[in-house]
Design a protein around this motif. Structure first.
Motif, PDB file in Angstrom:
ATOM      1  N   GLU A  86       0.712  -0.886  -0.038  1.00 52.30           N
ATOM      2  CA  GLU A  86      -0.183  -0.001  -0.118  1.00 52.30           C
ATOM      3  C   GLU A  86       1.078   1.194   0.106  1.00 52.30           C
ATOM      4  O   GLU A  86       0.419   2.365  -0.589  1.00 52.30           O
ATOM      5  N   GLY A  87       1.874   1.325   0.804  1.00 52.04           N
ATOM      6  CA  GLY A  87       2.872   2.386   0.893  1.00 52.04           C
ATOM      7  C   GLY A  87       3.640   2.519  -0.542  1.00 52.04           C
ATOM      8  O   GLY A  87       3.750   3.907  -0.958  1.00 52.04           O
ATOM      9  N   LEU A  88       3.967   1.454  -1.044  1.00 55.78           N
ATOM     10  CA  LEU A  88       4.916   1.645  -2.239  1.00 55.78           C
ATOM     11  C   LEU A  88       4.045   2.005  -3.482  1.00 55.78           C
ATOM     12  O   LEU A  88       4.433   2.776  -4.306  1.00 55.78           O
ATOM     13  N   ARG A  89       2.840   1.577  -3.616  1.00 51.67           N
ATOM     14  CA  ARG A  89       1.939   2.216  -4.309  1.00 51.67           C
ATOM     15  C   ARG A  89       1.804   3.788  -4.502  1.00 51.67           C
ATOM     16  O   ARG A  89       1.651   4.284  -5.364  1.00 51.67           O
ATOM     17  N   ARG A  90       2.075   4.306  -3.277  1.00 51.94           N
ATOM     18  CA  ARG A  90       1.828   5.630  -2.945  1.00 51.94           C
ATOM     19  C   ARG A  90       3.193   6.527  -3.011  1.00 51.94           C
ATOM     20  O   ARG A  90       3.094   7.656  -2.900  1.00 51.94           O
ATOM     21  N   VAL A  91       4.297   5.824  -3.212  1.00 53.77           N
ATOM     22  CA  VAL A  91       5.660   6.567  -3.135  1.00 53.77           C
ATOM     23  C   VAL A  91       5.659   7.758  -4.284  1.00 53.77           C
ATOM     24  O   VAL A  91       5.411   7.145  -5.425  1.00 53.77           O
ATOM     25  N   GLN A  92       6.211   8.649  -3.901  1.00 51.41           N
ATOM     26  CA  GLN A  92       6.301   9.700  -4.978  1.00 51.41           C
ATOM     27  C   GLN A  92       7.797   9.809  -5.398  1.00 51.41           C
ATOM     28  O   GLN A  92       8.558  10.232  -4.365  1.00 51.41           O
ATOM     29  N   GLY A  93       8.208   9.630  -6.492  1.00 52.44           N
ATOM     30  CA  GLY A  93       9.753   9.695  -6.493  1.00 52.44           C
ATOM     31  C   GLY A  93      10.360   8.408  -6.431  1.00 52.44           C
ATOM     32  O   GLY A  93       9.722   7.464  -6.336  1.00 52.44           O
ATOM     33  N   ALA A  94      11.543   8.472  -6.158  1.00 55.04           N
ATOM     34  CA  ALA A  94      12.650   7.197  -5.884  1.00 55.04           C
ATOM     35  C   ALA A  94      11.887   6.688  -4.741  1.00 55.04           C
ATOM     36  O   ALA A  94      11.770   7.168  -3.580  1.00 55.04           O
ATOM     37  N   VAL A  95      12.125   5.097  -4.749  1.00 56.10           N
ATOM     38  CA  VAL A  95      11.424   4.402  -3.538  1.00 56.10           C
ATOM     39  C   VAL A  95      12.818   4.246  -2.613  1.00 56.10           C
ATOM     40  O   VAL A  95      14.010   3.899  -2.787  1.00 56.10           O
ATOM     41  N   ARG A  96      12.559   5.027  -1.299  1.00 52.54           N
ATOM     42  CA  ARG A  96      13.810   4.901  -0.301  1.00 52.54           C
ATOM     43  C   ARG A  96      13.085   4.772   0.700  1.00 52.54           C
ATOM     44  O   ARG A  96      11.790   4.899   1.217  1.00 52.54           O
ATOM     45  N   SER A  97      13.593   4.635   1.965  1.00 47.91           N
ATOM     46  CA  SER A  97      13.020   4.287   3.310  1.00 47.91           C
ATOM     47  C   SER A  97      12.360   5.561   3.592  1.00 47.91           C
ATOM     48  O   SER A  97      11.158   5.744   4.194  1.00 47.91           O
ATOM     49  N   GLN A  98      12.761   6.716   3.330  1.00 41.92           N
ATOM     50  CA  GLN A  98      12.044   8.101   3.790  1.00 41.92           C
ATOM     51  C   GLN A  98      10.914   8.412   2.952  1.00 41.92           C
ATOM     52  O   GLN A  98       9.881   8.471   3.522  1.00 41.92           O
ATOM     53  N   THR A  99      10.830   7.976   1.501  1.00 43.63           N
ATOM     54  CA  THR A  99       9.740   8.210   0.728  1.00 43.63           C
ATOM     55  C   THR A  99       8.555   7.090   1.040  1.00 43.63           C
ATOM     56  O   THR A  99       7.417   7.562   0.921  1.00 43.63           O
ATOM     57  N   LEU A 100       8.995   5.906   1.554  1.00 42.08           N
ATOM     58  CA  LEU A 100       7.878   5.018   2.022  1.00 42.08           C
ATOM     59  C   LEU A 100       7.508   5.426   3.310  1.00 42.08           C
ATOM     60  O   LEU A 100       6.067   5.302   3.467  1.00 42.08           O
ATOM     61  N   ALA A 101       8.323   5.693   4.282  1.00 40.88           N
ATOM     62  CA  ALA A 101       7.629   6.182   5.455  1.00 40.88           C
ATOM     63  C   ALA A 101       6.584   7.286   5.130  1.00 40.88           C
ATOM     64  O   ALA A 101       5.674   7.436   5.967  1.00 40.88           O
ATOM     65  N   GLU A 102       7.146   8.335   4.158  1.00 43.20           N
ATOM     66  CA  GLU A 102       5.913   9.520   3.953  1.00 43.20           C
ATOM     67  C   GLU A 102       4.805   8.951   3.118  1.00 43.20           C
ATOM     68  O   GLU A 102       3.937   9.719   3.704  1.00 43.20           O
ATOM     69  N   ALA A 103       5.019   8.196   2.586  1.00 42.41           N
ATOM     70  CA  ALA A 103       3.775   7.601   1.650  1.00 42.41           C
ATOM     71  C   ALA A 103       3.084   6.996   2.808  1.00 42.41           C
ATOM     72  O   ALA A 103       1.678   7.032   2.785  1.00 42.41           O
ATOM     73  N   LEU A 104       3.539   6.049   3.824  1.00 46.81           N
ATOM     74  CA  LEU A 104       2.824   5.412   4.672  1.00 46.81           C
ATOM     75  C   LEU A 104       1.806   6.266   5.586  1.00 46.81           C
ATOM     76  O   LEU A 104       0.860   6.176   6.107  1.00 46.81           O
ATOM     77  N   ARG A 105       2.551   7.701   6.045  1.00 47.29           N
ATOM     78  CA  ARG A 105       1.880   8.596   6.658  1.00 47.29           C
ATOM     79  C   ARG A 105       0.756   9.270   6.052  1.00 47.29           C
ATOM     80  O   ARG A 105      -0.272   9.617   6.654  1.00 47.29           O
ATOM     81  N   ARG A 106       0.755   9.318   4.682  1.00 48.13           N
ATOM     82  CA  ARG A 106      -0.240   9.932   3.723  1.00 48.13           C
ATOM     83  C   ARG A 106      -1.172   9.134   3.771  1.00 48.13           C
ATOM     84  O   ARG A 106      -2.412   9.250   3.310  1.00 48.13           O
ATOM     85  N   VAL A 107      -1.083   7.743   3.682  1.00 51.61           N
ATOM     86  CA  VAL A 107      -2.315   6.924   3.663  1.00 51.61           C
ATOM     87  C   VAL A 107      -3.330   7.112   4.244  1.00 51.61           C
ATOM     88  O   VAL A 107      -4.491   6.885   3.941  1.00 51.61           O
ATOM     89  N   GLY A 108      -3.185   7.512   5.669  1.00 52.25           N
ATOM     90  CA  GLY A 108      -4.033   7.523   6.661  1.00 52.25           C
ATOM     91  C   GLY A 108      -4.736   6.288   7.119  1.00 52.25           C
ATOM     92  O   GLY A 108      -3.960   5.135   6.887  1.00 52.25           O
ATOM     93  N   PRO A 109      -5.874   6.132   7.878  1.00 51.87           N
ATOM     94  CA  PRO A 109      -6.450   4.927   8.046  1.00 51.87           C
ATOM     95  C   PRO A 109      -6.570   3.978   7.221  1.00 51.87           C
ATOM     96  O   PRO A 109      -7.242   4.348   6.117  1.00 51.87           O
ATOM     97  N   VAL A 110      -6.275   2.679   7.470  1.00 53.94           N
ATOM     98  CA  VAL A 110      -6.517   1.700   6.529  1.00 53.94           C
ATOM     99  C   VAL A 110      -7.409   0.559   7.041  1.00 53.94           C
ATOM    100  O   VAL A 110      -6.604   0.132   8.153  1.00 53.94           O
ATOM    101  N   ASP A 111      -8.221   0.095   6.606  1.00 52.04           N
ATOM    102  CA  ASP A 111      -9.052  -1.253   7.252  1.00 52.04           C
ATOM    103  C   ASP A 111      -8.581  -2.252   6.462  1.00 52.04           C
ATOM    104  O   ASP A 111      -8.839  -2.433   5.271  1.00 52.04           O
ATOM    105  N   MET A 112      -8.153  -3.292   6.866  1.00 52.77           N
ATOM    106  CA  MET A 112      -7.520  -4.466   6.518  1.00 52.77           C
ATOM    107  C   MET A 112      -8.624  -5.581   7.081  1.00 52.77           C
ATOM    108  O   MET A 112      -8.127  -6.535   7.332  1.00 52.77           O
ATOM    109  N   GLY A 113      -9.725  -5.349   6.574  1.00 56.03           N
ATOM    110  CA  GLY A 113     -10.787  -6.368   6.995  1.00 56.03           C
ATOM    111  C   GLY A 113     -11.136  -6.508   8.479  1.00 56.03           C
ATOM    112  O   GLY A 113     -11.283  -7.495   9.258  1.00 56.03           O
TER     113      GLY A 113
END
Length: 142
Positions: A86-113
């Motif tokens: 879910e985070g990798l789908r939302r990464v903007q730019g190059a995939v790095r630990s920092q961009t993945l962390a930022e993407a996960l913070r942007r996702v907000g609440p996720v209901d996983m069933g």
């Protein structure tokens, strides 16, 4: 545990989620492990009340058809992989630990069933806690 039980300690004993209940039963013996409560930070992987249970168990049967019992560690890996995707789908730019962390913070609440994950406020994605108790046969009962 075995030493505590041998010393006559019969009170409530609690352990943290990273203690594998099967290992405790094997090392200390089922009698010594019986009644130990373990804080669980994920739902019961063998449960059947949430959509997550069905999705996870279906994935496990497909990936590991000979495996009949699933642990909290299996479920943790499954959920971690889903959240990483879910985070990798939302990464903007190059995939790095920092961009993945930022993407996960942007996702907000996720209901996983039925199990909710949210990294928008902190690195603790869930506040879920349940208590499992080891029964006389060494199983973890929720």
């Amino acid at each position: 545990m075995a030493a505590l039980r041998k010393a006559g300690v019969r009170g409530h004993i609690y352990a943290l989620s990273y203690l594998p209940h099967g290992l405790l039963s094997t090392v200390a013996g089922q009698d010594a492990a019986r009644g130990v409560a373990i804080a669980q930070t994920y739902p019961n992987p063998m449960g059947n009340t949430m959509p997550l249970h069905r999705e996870f168990q279906t994935a496990m049967r497909q990936a590991h058809p000979k495996l009949a019992t699933y642990s909290a560690f299996h479920l943790e890996g499954y959920l971690s992989a889903r959240m990483a995707v879910e985070g990798l789908r939302r990464v903007q730019g190059a995939v790095r630990s920092q961009t993945l962390a930022e993407a996960l913070r942007r996702v907000g609440p996720v209901d996983m069933g039925g199990f909710r994950v949210n990294f928008s406020q902190s690195n603790a994605g869930s506040a879920f806690v349940d208590i499992g108790v080891i029964d006389a046969r060494g199983r973890l009962i929720y």
